[in-house]
Design an enzyme around this catalytic site. Structure first.
Site, PDB file in Angstrom:
ATOM      1  N   ARG A 108       0.862  -1.188   0.000  1.00 41.74           N
ATOM      2  CA  ARG A 108       0.000   0.000   0.000  1.00 41.74           C
ATOM      3  C   ARG A 108       0.891   1.228   0.000  1.00 41.74           C
ATOM      4  NH1 ARG A 108      -4.995   2.199   3.601  1.00 41.74           N
ATOM      5  NH2 ARG A 108      -5.985   0.630   2.297  1.00 41.74           N
ATOM      6  N   HIS A 135      -7.563   0.739  -6.180  1.00 37.71           N
ATOM      7  CA  HIS A 135      -7.781   0.020  -4.906  1.00 37.71           C
ATOM      8  C   HIS A 135      -8.570  -1.262  -5.202  1.00 37.71           C
ATOM      9  CE1 HIS A 135      -7.818  -0.713  -0.760  1.00 37.71           C
ATOM     10  NE2 HIS A 135      -8.723   0.143  -0.338  1.00 37.71           N
ATOM     11  N   GLN A 138     -10.479  -3.589  -2.558  1.00 39.83           N
ATOM     12  CA  GLN A 138     -11.723  -3.013  -2.018  1.00 39.83           C
ATOM     13  C   GLN A 138     -12.905  -3.350  -2.925  1.00 39.83           C
ATOM     14  OE1 GLN A 138     -12.269  -1.006   0.920  1.00 39.83           O
ATOM     15  NE2 GLN A 138     -14.390  -1.429   0.378  1.00 39.83           N
ATOM     16  N   ASP A 231     -16.915   8.190  -0.958  1.00 36.51           N
ATOM     17  CA  ASP A 231     -15.589   8.039  -0.337  1.00 36.51           C
ATOM     18  C   ASP A 231     -15.194   9.412   0.207  1.00 36.51           C
ATOM     19  OD1 ASP A 231     -13.045   7.152   0.370  1.00 36.51           O
ATOM     20  OD2 ASP A 231     -12.267   7.081  -1.681  1.00 36.51           O
ATOM     21  N   CYS A 272     -16.211   2.710   1.408  1.00 35.75           N
ATOM     22  CA  CYS A 272     -15.063   1.841   1.696  1.00 35.75           C
ATOM     23  C   CYS A 272     -14.565   2.004   3.128  1.00 35.75           C
ATOM     24  CB  CYS A 272     -13.937   2.121   0.704  1.00 35.75           C
ATOM     25  SG  CYS A 272     -13.447   3.864   0.656  1.00 35.75           S
ATOM     26  N   ARG A 300     -13.765  -7.310   3.433  1.00 37.31           N
ATOM     27  CA  ARG A 300     -12.375  -7.060   3.042  1.00 37.31           C
ATOM     28  C   ARG A 300     -11.518  -8.275   3.393  1.00 37.31           C
ATOM     29  NH1 ARG A 300     -10.126  -2.408   2.559  1.00 37.31           N
ATOM     30  NH2 ARG A 300      -8.761  -3.568   1.178  1.00 37.31           N
TER      31      ARG A 300
HETATM   32  N1  NVA Z   1      -9.684   7.386  -1.384  1.00 30.58           N
HETATM   33  C1  NVA Z   1      -9.316   6.963  -0.057  1.00 30.58           C
HETATM   34  C2  NVA Z   1      -9.587   5.496   0.123  1.00 30.58           C
HETATM   35  C3  NVA Z   1      -9.303   4.973   1.488  1.00 30.58           C
HETATM   36  C4  NVA Z   1      -9.576   3.505   1.637  1.00 30.58           C
HETATM   37  C5  NVA Z   1      -7.856   7.269   0.181  1.00 30.58           C
HETATM   38  O1  NVA Z   1      -7.033   6.999  -0.699  1.00 30.58           O
HETATM   39  O2  NVA Z   1      -7.533   7.814   1.236  1.00 30.58           O
HETATM   40  N1   CP Z   2     -11.094   0.693   3.012  1.00 29.89           N
HETATM   41  C1   CP Z   2      -9.797   0.646   3.331  1.00 29.89           C
HETATM   42  O1   CP Z   2      -8.916   0.413   2.501  1.00 29.89           O
HETATM   43  O2   CP Z   2      -9.559   0.897   4.641  1.00 29.89           O
HETATM   44  P1   CP Z   2      -8.132   1.077   5.334  1.00 29.89           P
HETATM   45  O3   CP Z   2      -7.566   2.383   4.815  1.00 29.89           O
HETATM   46  O4   CP Z   2      -8.445   1.133   6.810  1.00 29.89           O
HETATM   47  O5   CP Z   2      -7.262  -0.079   4.965  1.00 29.89           O
END
Ligand code: NVA
Ligand code: CP
Length: 315
Positions: A108, A135, A138, A231, A272, A300
């Protein structure tokens, strides 16, 4: 021939066929059912998986950790201050070292290029746990939740409301276009998706009898929605943009009036998570009877487990 994903990386749903995506969702449903019955088949016994996190995470980190442990693997968390990835050591070198010790690698972070380089040089399956662009794990959890709720995916109207160019909207657009859903983005023009990705997804949608629509009028967009999804307004790494996003996105808040504007009583609300209550979604909608966000969060784990088992396990 059945689906065989052994040895494959999971970097974006662009690389997966509709049949393979459906297979992963169905495998996750099966693994969830088995876990509820206390059946643990340990498909990843004696495997070691590295979990690299440049950005924070609750769900993704815990899903990989618990999913690996349930299947008999050992997960090793490598946070941004634990390794030198891309600073004192090239991504290519780190990839080759981790590939000598681990059987699979989750990443990540910021750049999609990094997760692709890890896959190219490590020689083991690499799983994308979120980048600035995508992502994909997800989306599997979201599809699993939709399938549990409606029983199918194809033909449903999926309306994404908010930042139409972030990782979540991109990933959902790819997934929905592949699986034959009608994907509608309701966003201000400044936050429309990249033209190139739109064109790619329109090609997928032609194959699947799905469709893609991008519009700025949110009330029109949500009409007849089976699913409303939103989101955060500022993704990880964009925190300095929050003020301008509040200006742009306040009319796109998912609240009870917007849920009613679908004209349907059985529309579900998805997110998410993490959610910033009072911004992209109200507390009432997040906690309301149409919200399935905690099923999504649980799923998840089952879907990430399915990805690891399918690409690395002894299935
Ligand atoms: N768009 C958000 C998704 C988090 C799971 C981010 O990248 O922070
Ligand atoms: N939805 C998701 O990816 O959550 P986290 O950022 O907590 O991993």
């Amino acid at each position: 021939m059945g689906v065989n994903l052994k040895g494959r990386s999971f970097l974006t749903l662009k690389d997966y066929t509709p049949e393979e995506i459906e297979y992963l969702v169905d495998l996750a449903i099966e693994l969830k059912e088995k876990k509820k019955r206390g059946i643990f088949e340990k498909h990843l016994l004696n495997k070691n998986v590295a979990l690299i996190f440049e950005k924070p995470s609750t769900r993704t980190r815990c899903a990989f950790t618990v999913g690996a442990a349930d299947e008999g693997a050992h997960p090793e968390y490598l946070g941004k201050n634990d390794i030198q990835l891309g600073h004192k050591e090239t991504v290519e070198d780190t990839a080759r070292v981790l590939g000598r010790m681990f059987d699979g690698i989750e990443f990540r972070g910021f750049s999609q290029q990094t997760v692709e380089t890890l896959a190219k040089y490590s020689g083991v399956p690499v799983w994308n746990g979120l980048t600035d662009e995508d992502h994909p794990t997800q989306v599997l959890a979201d599809f699993m939740t939709i399938k549990e709720h409606f029983g199918y995916l194809k033909g449903l109207t999926f309306v994404y409301v908010g930042d139409g160019r972030n990782n979540m909207s991109n990933a959902l657009m790819i997934g929905c276009a592949k699986m034959g859903l009608h994907y509608v983005i309701a966003a201000p023009e400044a936050l429309y998706p990249e033209e190139e990705l739109l064109n790619t997804c329109r090609e997928y949608a032609k194959e699947s009898q799905g469709s893609i629509q991008v519009i700025s009028d949110v009330k029109v967009a949500v009409k007849n929605a089976d699913i409303i999804y939103t989101d955060v307004w500022a993704s990880m790494g964009e925190e300095d943009k929050m003020q301008e996003r509040v200006q742009l996105l306040s009319p796109y808040q998912v609240n009870e009036a917007l849920m009613e504007a679908t004209g349907k009583a059985d529309t579900i609300f998805m997110h998410c998570l993490p959610a910033v209550r009072g911004y992209e979604v109200t507390h009432e909608v997040l906690e309301g009877s149409q919200s399935v966000v905690f099923d999504e969060a649980e799923n998840r784990m089952h879907t990430i487990k399915a990805v690891m088992v399918a690409t690395l396990g002894d299935l």
